[in-house]
Design a protein around this motif. Structure first.
Motif, PDB file in Angstrom:
ATOM      1  N   GLN A 255       0.832  -1.205   0.000  1.00  0.00           N
ATOM      2  CA  GLN A 255       0.000   0.000   0.000  1.00  0.00           C
ATOM      3  C   GLN A 255       0.867   1.257   0.000  1.00  0.00           C
ATOM      4  OE1 GLN A 255      -2.254  -0.933   3.529  1.00  0.00           O
ATOM      5  NE2 GLN A 255      -3.982  -1.785   2.368  1.00  0.00           N
ATOM      6  N   ALA A 256       1.930   1.263   0.797  1.00  0.00           N
ATOM      7  CA  ALA A 256       2.831   2.419   0.820  1.00  0.00           C
ATOM      8  C   ALA A 256       3.515   2.605  -0.531  1.00  0.00           C
ATOM      9  CB  ALA A 256       3.872   2.251   1.920  1.00  0.00           C
ATOM     10  N   ALA A 257       3.939   1.494  -1.142  1.00  0.00           N
ATOM     11  CA  ALA A 257       4.590   1.576  -2.446  1.00  0.00           C
ATOM     12  C   ALA A 257       3.643   2.113  -3.511  1.00  0.00           C
ATOM     13  CB  ALA A 257       5.106   0.189  -2.846  1.00  0.00           C
ATOM     14  N   GLN A 258       2.400   1.685  -3.467  1.00  0.00           N
ATOM     15  CA  GLN A 258       1.416   2.148  -4.443  1.00  0.00           C
ATOM     16  C   GLN A 258       1.130   3.629  -4.263  1.00  0.00           C
ATOM     17  OE1 GLN A 258       0.354   0.187  -6.818  1.00  0.00           O
ATOM     18  NE2 GLN A 258      -1.231   1.442  -7.758  1.00  0.00           N
ATOM     19  N   GLU A 259       0.950   4.052  -3.016  1.00  0.00           N
ATOM     20  CA  GLU A 259       0.659   5.466  -2.755  1.00  0.00           C
ATOM     21  C   GLU A 259       1.833   6.352  -3.139  1.00  0.00           C
ATOM     22  OE1 GLU A 259      -0.736   8.447   0.901  1.00  0.00           O
ATOM     23  OE2 GLU A 259      -0.649   6.280   1.223  1.00  0.00           O
ATOM     24  N   ALA A 260       3.060   5.872  -2.913  1.00  0.00           N
ATOM     25  CA  ALA A 260       4.252   6.662  -3.221  1.00  0.00           C
ATOM     26  C   ALA A 260       4.633   6.604  -4.693  1.00  0.00           C
ATOM     27  CB  ALA A 260       5.424   6.185  -2.365  1.00  0.00           C
ATOM     28  N   GLU A 261       3.992   5.726  -5.456  1.00  0.00           N
ATOM     29  CA  GLU A 261       4.240   5.573  -6.897  1.00  0.00           C
ATOM     30  C   GLU A 261       5.704   5.235  -7.174  1.00  0.00           C
ATOM     31  OE1 GLU A 261       2.431   9.441  -8.082  1.00  0.00           O
ATOM     32  OE2 GLU A 261       0.989   8.186  -9.158  1.00  0.00           O
ATOM     33  N   VAL A 262       6.228   4.253  -6.440  1.00  0.00           N
ATOM     34  CA  VAL A 262       7.616   3.840  -6.643  1.00  0.00           C
ATOM     35  C   VAL A 262       7.712   2.953  -7.879  1.00  0.00           C
ATOM     36  CG1 VAL A 262       7.992   3.974  -4.153  1.00  0.00           C
ATOM     37  CG2 VAL A 262       7.481   1.754  -5.199  1.00  0.00           C
ATOM     38  N   ASP A 263       8.907   2.865  -8.449  1.00  0.00           N
ATOM     39  CA  ASP A 263       9.112   2.048  -9.651  1.00  0.00           C
ATOM     40  C   ASP A 263       9.213   0.568  -9.334  1.00  0.00           C
ATOM     41  OD1 ASP A 263       9.027   4.208 -11.286  1.00  0.00           O
ATOM     42  OD2 ASP A 263      11.184   4.330 -11.647  1.00  0.00           O
ATOM     43  N   GLU A 264       9.798   0.227  -8.193  1.00  0.00           N
ATOM     44  CA  GLU A 264       9.925  -1.175  -7.815  1.00  0.00           C
ATOM     45  C   GLU A 264       9.980  -1.295  -6.310  1.00  0.00           C
ATOM     46  OE1 GLU A 264      12.505  -5.232  -8.746  1.00  0.00           O
ATOM     47  OE2 GLU A 264      12.827  -3.419  -9.924  1.00  0.00           O
ATOM     48  N   LEU A 265       9.398  -2.363  -5.808  1.00  0.00           N
ATOM     49  CA  LEU A 265       9.366  -2.652  -4.377  1.00  0.00           C
ATOM     50  C   LEU A 265      10.243  -3.866  -4.100  1.00  0.00           C
ATOM     51  CD1 LEU A 265       8.126  -2.414  -1.492  1.00  0.00           C
ATOM     52  CD2 LEU A 265       6.210  -3.817  -2.330  1.00  0.00           C
ATOM     53  N   MET A 266      11.120  -3.753  -3.117  1.00  0.00           N
ATOM     54  CA  MET A 266      11.908  -4.893  -2.666  1.00  0.00           C
ATOM     55  C   MET A 266      11.637  -5.117  -1.185  1.00  0.00           C
ATOM     56  SD  MET A 266      16.046  -5.574  -2.763  1.00  0.00           S
ATOM     57  CE  MET A 266      16.094  -5.732  -4.547  1.00  0.00           C
ATOM     58  N   LEU A 267      11.093  -6.263  -0.838  1.00  0.00           N
ATOM     59  CA  LEU A 267      10.739  -6.562   0.543  1.00  0.00           C
ATOM     60  C   LEU A 267      11.949  -7.097   1.298  1.00  0.00           C
ATOM     61  CD1 LEU A 267       7.279  -8.280   0.008  1.00  0.00           C
ATOM     62  CD2 LEU A 267       7.749  -5.882   0.542  1.00  0.00           C
ATOM     63  N   THR A 268      12.063  -6.705   2.554  1.00  0.00           N
ATOM     64  CA  THR A 268      13.189  -7.111   3.382  1.00  0.00           C
ATOM     65  C   THR A 268      12.744  -7.227   4.830  1.00  0.00           C
ATOM     66  OG1 THR A 268      15.526  -6.652   3.820  1.00  0.00           O
ATOM     67  CG2 THR A 268      14.029  -4.747   3.836  1.00  0.00           C
ATOM     68  N   HIS A 269      13.691  -7.572   5.717  1.00  0.00           N
ATOM     69  CA  HIS A 269      13.442  -7.643   7.167  1.00  0.00           C
ATOM     70  C   HIS A 269      12.338  -8.660   7.485  1.00  0.00           C
ATOM     71  CE1 HIS A 269      12.655  -6.230  11.315  1.00  0.00           C
ATOM     72  NE2 HIS A 269      13.856  -5.700  11.260  1.00  0.00           N
ATOM     73  N   ILE A 270      12.371  -9.788   6.807  1.00  0.00           N
ATOM     74  CA  ILE A 270      11.382 -10.838   7.045  1.00  0.00           C
ATOM     75  C   ILE A 270      11.978 -11.838   8.038  1.00  0.00           C
ATOM     76  CG2 ILE A 270      10.043 -12.692   5.971  1.00  0.00           C
ATOM     77  CD1 ILE A 270      10.074 -11.015   3.394  1.00  0.00           C
ATOM     78  N   PRO A 271      11.342 -12.024   9.202  1.00  0.00           N
ATOM     79  CA  PRO A 271      11.889 -12.939  10.212  1.00  0.00           C
ATOM     80  C   PRO A 271      11.855 -14.387   9.741  1.00  0.00           C
ATOM     81  CG  PRO A 271      10.258 -11.438  11.162  1.00  0.00           C
ATOM     82  CD  PRO A 271      10.148 -11.315   9.683  1.00  0.00           C
ATOM     83  N   VAL A 272      12.627 -15.221  10.403  1.00  0.00           N
ATOM     84  CA  VAL A 272      12.747 -16.620   9.988  1.00  0.00           C
ATOM     85  C   VAL A 272      11.420 -17.374  10.104  1.00  0.00           C
ATOM     86  CG1 VAL A 272      15.203 -16.726  10.525  1.00  0.00           C
ATOM     87  CG2 VAL A 272      13.533 -17.311  12.302  1.00  0.00           C
ATOM     88  N   TRP A 273      10.523 -16.905  10.951  1.00  0.00           N
ATOM     89  CA  TRP A 273       9.265 -17.641  11.148  1.00  0.00           C
ATOM     90  C   TRP A 273       8.165 -17.236  10.164  1.00  0.00           C
ATOM     91  CZ3 TRP A 273      10.938 -15.068  15.926  1.00  0.00           C
ATOM     92  CH2 TRP A 273      10.573 -13.725  15.981  1.00  0.00           C
TER      93      TRP A 273
END
Length: 281
Positions: A213-231
């Protein structure tokens, strides 16, 4: 500029990756290569040395004072201060939230005066006040996380490789500051530590959905997800993000370098060395 993922596991180091740390590399208009390290969480100091010599660091920038984003600065201080060969460079500039020097000195059971000031030059972020580090212009934006002075970092590169914009969320839940920091970024490196259904944990971390939702509102060119815990499932994070964001989505991968360029030449999400990222070609 190039983005090398030193570590990207959420909240603590995982079996395959250190906690949050990202190396930015870019050449200025005179041909000098600059190295700026963005966050330095648990385990990152060791992995960083696979990519550069520590004396090549031009600056360290820290999003907020949680150990999974800054604690390995204490180890870097040891490397600078006690190298029997002598440290070949000057003091390392550190841009970080207020109280960083005292925080790190306490971690090493040191008095804050002089503490680490003989090895580091400590500078405090001011909300939305730009800082120039070689070809990188960095602007901190206050975000929504339960620690004093958490920031998202907008990095605008202007150098020998052209121009590009990277926004790094740091740790945050949804907020206006995050969207402002990410506006029109070429790459939005955004945490997705939680999954939908855990609404009792609001105002701490984003989910994949809220990152999208933040990426869509900010109109970014590409989203890269990070900080995903092991669980948590990275696949589920991507599915959640894709339900809200209609652009390309990648996953941060440790020991992988991505080139970030603007507009039609954009290659963020394609590995230029190391392991292949989430999206090829």
């Amino acid at each position: 500029m190039n983005l090398t993922v030193i570590g990207c596991t959420g909240s603590f180091a995982g079996p395959d990756s250190p906690a949050s740390s990202y190396l930015l590399t870019g050449t200025d208009h005179d041909g000098r290569v600059w190295h700026v390290l963005m966050d330095m969480g648990n385990g990152s100091l060791g992995s960083l040395q696979r990519h550069i010599d520590l004396h090549e660091l031009d600056a360290v920038i820290i999003s907020h004072l949680h150990p999974d984003h800054c604690v390995d600065l204490a180890g870097l201080h040891v490397a600078v201060k006690w190298d029997p060969r002598g440290w070949p460079g000057d003091r390392i500039p550190v841009w970080a939230p207020k109280g960083t020097h005292e925080y790190l000195a306490a971690a090493q059971a040191m008095e804050a005066d002089p503490g680490m000031s003989t090895e580091f030059i400590f500078n405090e972020w001011q909300d939305e006040v730009q800082v120039q580090i070689g070809p990188f212009r960095v602007t901190p934006y206050r975000v929504n996380h339960p620690v004093e002075d958490p920031y998202a970092l907008r990095v605008e590169y202007d150098g020998g490789q052209g121009r590009s914009v990277l926004t790094y969320s740091g740790d945050t839940d949804s907020c206006e500051g995050l969207v402002r920091a990410a506006r029109d970024a070429d790459l939005f490196l955004c945490e997705a530590a939680y999954q939908e259904g855990r609404d009792e944990y609001r105002d701490v971390h984003l989910t994949g959905l809220r990152a999208g939702q933040a990426a869509q509102e900010a109109e970014v060119d590409e989203l890269m997800l990070t900080h995903i815990p092991v669980w948590n499932s990275p696949t589920k994070a991507v599915i959640e993000a894709a339900s809200a964001y209609d652009g390309p989505i990648a996953l941060a991968q440790p020991a992988t370098t991505f080139r970030i360029v603007a507009d039609s030449e954009r290659l963020a999400g394609r590995a230029v060395n190391g392991r292949v990222g989430a999206r090829e070609g």
